[in-house]
Motif scaffolding. Structure first.
Motif, PDB file in Angstrom:
ATOM      1  N   GLN A 191      -4.028 -38.429  48.343  1.00 32.44           N
ATOM      2  CA  GLN A 191      -4.643 -38.243  47.037  1.00 32.44           C
ATOM      3  C   GLN A 191      -3.744 -38.730  45.896  1.00 32.44           C
ATOM      4  O   GLN A 191      -4.182 -38.846  44.768  1.00 32.44           O
ATOM      5  CB  GLN A 191      -4.983 -36.761  46.816  1.00 32.44           C
ATOM      6  N   VAL A 192      -2.495 -39.007  46.209  1.00 28.44           N
ATOM      7  CA  VAL A 192      -1.507 -39.443  45.215  1.00 28.44           C
ATOM      8  C   VAL A 192      -1.548 -40.968  45.132  1.00 28.44           C
ATOM      9  O   VAL A 192      -1.767 -41.638  46.141  1.00 28.44           O
ATOM     10  CB  VAL A 192      -0.095 -38.956  45.639  1.00 28.44           C
ATOM     11  N   PRO A 193      -1.332 -41.549  43.946  1.00 25.58           N
ATOM     12  CA  PRO A 193      -1.301 -43.011  43.852  1.00 25.58           C
ATOM     13  C   PRO A 193      -0.310 -43.625  44.852  1.00 25.58           C
ATOM     14  O   PRO A 193       0.765 -43.077  45.102  1.00 25.58           O
ATOM     15  CB  PRO A 193      -0.850 -43.274  42.416  1.00 25.58           C
ATOM     16  N   TYR A 194      -0.692 -44.767  45.401  1.00 26.03           N
ATOM     17  CA  TYR A 194       0.081 -45.428  46.456  1.00 26.03           C
ATOM     18  C   TYR A 194       1.550 -45.596  46.065  1.00 26.03           C
ATOM     19  O   TYR A 194       2.449 -45.348  46.872  1.00 26.03           O
ATOM     20  CB  TYR A 194      -0.538 -46.793  46.781  1.00 26.03           C
ATOM     21  N   GLY A 195       1.801 -46.032  44.856  1.00 24.05           N
ATOM     22  CA  GLY A 195       3.180 -46.294  44.428  1.00 24.05           C
ATOM     23  C   GLY A 195       4.079 -45.080  44.509  1.00 24.05           C
ATOM     24  O   GLY A 195       5.283 -45.206  44.732  1.00 24.05           O
ATOM     25  N   LYS A 196       3.523 -43.899  44.337  1.00 21.45           N
ATOM     26  CA  LYS A 196       4.311 -42.671  44.441  1.00 21.45           C
ATOM     27  C   LYS A 196       4.370 -42.163  45.871  1.00 21.45           C
ATOM     28  O   LYS A 196       5.381 -41.639  46.315  1.00 21.45           O
ATOM     29  CB  LYS A 196       3.713 -41.579  43.545  1.00 21.45           C
ATOM     30  N   ALA A 197       3.261 -42.273  46.583  1.00 24.67           N
ATOM     31  CA  ALA A 197       3.182 -41.688  47.929  1.00 24.67           C
ATOM     32  C   ALA A 197       3.861 -42.542  48.992  1.00 24.67           C
ATOM     33  O   ALA A 197       4.429 -41.997  49.940  1.00 24.67           O
ATOM     34  CB  ALA A 197       1.723 -41.460  48.313  1.00 24.67           C
ATOM     35  N   ALA A 198       3.802 -43.855  48.872  1.00 22.99           N
ATOM     36  CA  ALA A 198       4.301 -44.739  49.931  1.00 22.99           C
ATOM     37  C   ALA A 198       5.762 -44.474  50.300  1.00 22.99           C
ATOM     38  O   ALA A 198       6.072 -44.368  51.498  1.00 22.99           O
ATOM     39  CB  ALA A 198       4.089 -46.196  49.559  1.00 22.99           C
ATOM     40  N   PRO A 199       6.678 -44.340  49.345  1.00 24.86           N
ATOM     41  CA  PRO A 199       8.064 -44.075  49.744  1.00 24.86           C
ATOM     42  C   PRO A 199       8.223 -42.739  50.482  1.00 24.86           C
ATOM     43  O   PRO A 199       9.015 -42.632  51.417  1.00 24.86           O
ATOM     44  CB  PRO A 199       8.837 -44.050  48.424  1.00 24.86           C
ATOM     45  N   VAL A 200       7.455 -41.749  50.085  1.00 23.60           N
ATOM     46  CA  VAL A 200       7.525 -40.446  50.743  1.00 23.60           C
ATOM     47  C   VAL A 200       6.974 -40.548  52.163  1.00 23.60           C
ATOM     48  O   VAL A 200       7.593 -40.061  53.121  1.00 23.60           O
ATOM     49  CB  VAL A 200       6.754 -39.381  49.929  1.00 23.60           C
ATOM     50  N   VAL A 201       5.824 -41.197  52.303  1.00 24.05           N
ATOM     51  CA  VAL A 201       5.213 -41.369  53.628  1.00 24.05           C
ATOM     52  C   VAL A 201       6.140 -42.168  54.534  1.00 24.05           C
ATOM     53  O   VAL A 201       6.346 -41.816  55.702  1.00 24.05           O
ATOM     54  CB  VAL A 201       3.826 -42.037  53.515  1.00 24.05           C
ATOM     55  N   ASN A 202       6.737 -43.232  54.006  1.00 21.68           N
ATOM     56  CA  ASN A 202       7.667 -44.038  54.804  1.00 21.68           C
ATOM     57  C   ASN A 202       8.869 -43.219  55.250  1.00 21.68           C
ATOM     58  O   ASN A 202       9.326 -43.335  56.393  1.00 21.68           O
ATOM     59  CB  ASN A 202       8.121 -45.268  54.022  1.00 21.68           C
ATOM     60  N   GLY A 203       9.384 -42.375  54.366  1.00 22.84           N
ATOM     61  CA  GLY A 203      10.517 -41.521  54.722  1.00 22.84           C
ATOM     62  C   GLY A 203      10.157 -40.518  55.799  1.00 22.84           C
ATOM     63  O   GLY A 203      10.928 -40.285  56.731  1.00 22.84           O
ATOM     64  N   ILE A 204       8.987 -39.907  55.668  1.00 18.45           N
ATOM     65  CA  ILE A 204       8.525 -38.949  56.677  1.00 18.45           C
ATOM     66  C   ILE A 204       8.343 -39.650  58.020  1.00 18.45           C
ATOM     67  O   ILE A 204       8.788 -39.155  59.060  1.00 18.45           O
ATOM     68  CB  ILE A 204       7.214 -38.269  56.233  1.00 18.45           C
ATOM     69  N   ASN A 205       7.718 -40.818  58.002  1.00 15.42           N
ATOM     70  CA  ASN A 205       7.500 -41.561  59.248  1.00 15.42           C
ATOM     71  C   ASN A 205       8.821 -41.945  59.904  1.00 15.42           C
ATOM     72  O   ASN A 205       8.948 -41.895  61.137  1.00 15.42           O
ATOM     73  CB  ASN A 205       6.634 -42.799  58.993  1.00 15.42           C
ATOM     74  N   ALA A 206       9.810 -42.325  59.111  1.00 13.35           N
ATOM     75  CA  ALA A 206      11.116 -42.687  59.664  1.00 13.35           C
ATOM     76  C   ALA A 206      11.766 -41.479  60.340  1.00 13.35           C
ATOM     77  O   ALA A 206      12.368 -41.606  61.410  1.00 13.35           O
ATOM     78  CB  ALA A 206      12.025 -43.237  58.570  1.00 13.35           C
ATOM     79  N   GLN A 207      11.635 -40.299  59.722  1.00 12.28           N
ATOM     80  CA  GLN A 207      12.209 -39.098  60.320  1.00 12.28           C
ATOM     81  C   GLN A 207      11.473 -38.695  61.594  1.00 12.28           C
ATOM     82  O   GLN A 207      12.106 -38.254  62.567  1.00 12.28           O
ATOM     83  CB  GLN A 207      12.180 -37.955  59.304  1.00 12.28           C
ATOM     84  N   ILE A 208      10.158 -38.857  61.598  1.00 14.76           N
ATOM     85  CA  ILE A 208       9.376 -38.556  62.803  1.00 14.76           C
ATOM     86  C   ILE A 208       9.808 -39.481  63.934  1.00 14.76           C
ATOM     87  O   ILE A 208      10.025 -39.050  65.069  1.00 14.76           O
ATOM     88  CB  ILE A 208       7.867 -38.693  62.525  1.00 14.76           C
TER      89      ILE A 208
END
Length: 65
Positions: free
Chosen positions: A22-39
């Motif tokens: 629900q968050v704009p891509y520019g804000k969410a993408a770095p967070v999602v990428n960080g979470i995916n890297a940790q997973i």
């Protein structure tokens, strides 16, 4: 930046993911990428720990050169 560590169930991660969508891509993408890297790192660590001692994992044929 201070780093924090949390543990979530798969269901909780699904809710977090839904919220991030629900968050704009520019804000969410770095967070999602960080979470995916940790997973991925946790998955790799678990896989390494399950391998017999001294075992070399087989090459990943899908990896390419």
């Amino acid at each position: 930046m201070e780093k924090l560590t949390f543990e979530f169930t798969g269901a909780e991660m699904a809710v977090i993911n839904e919220g991030l969508m629900q968050v704009p891509y520019g804000k969410a993408a770095p967070v999602v990428n960080g979470i995916n890297a940790q997973i991925q790192a946790a998955f790799n660590k678990r896989k390494d720990e399950e391998a017999p001692s001294g075992a070399t994992p087989p090459p990943d044929e899908g990896r390419g050169d």
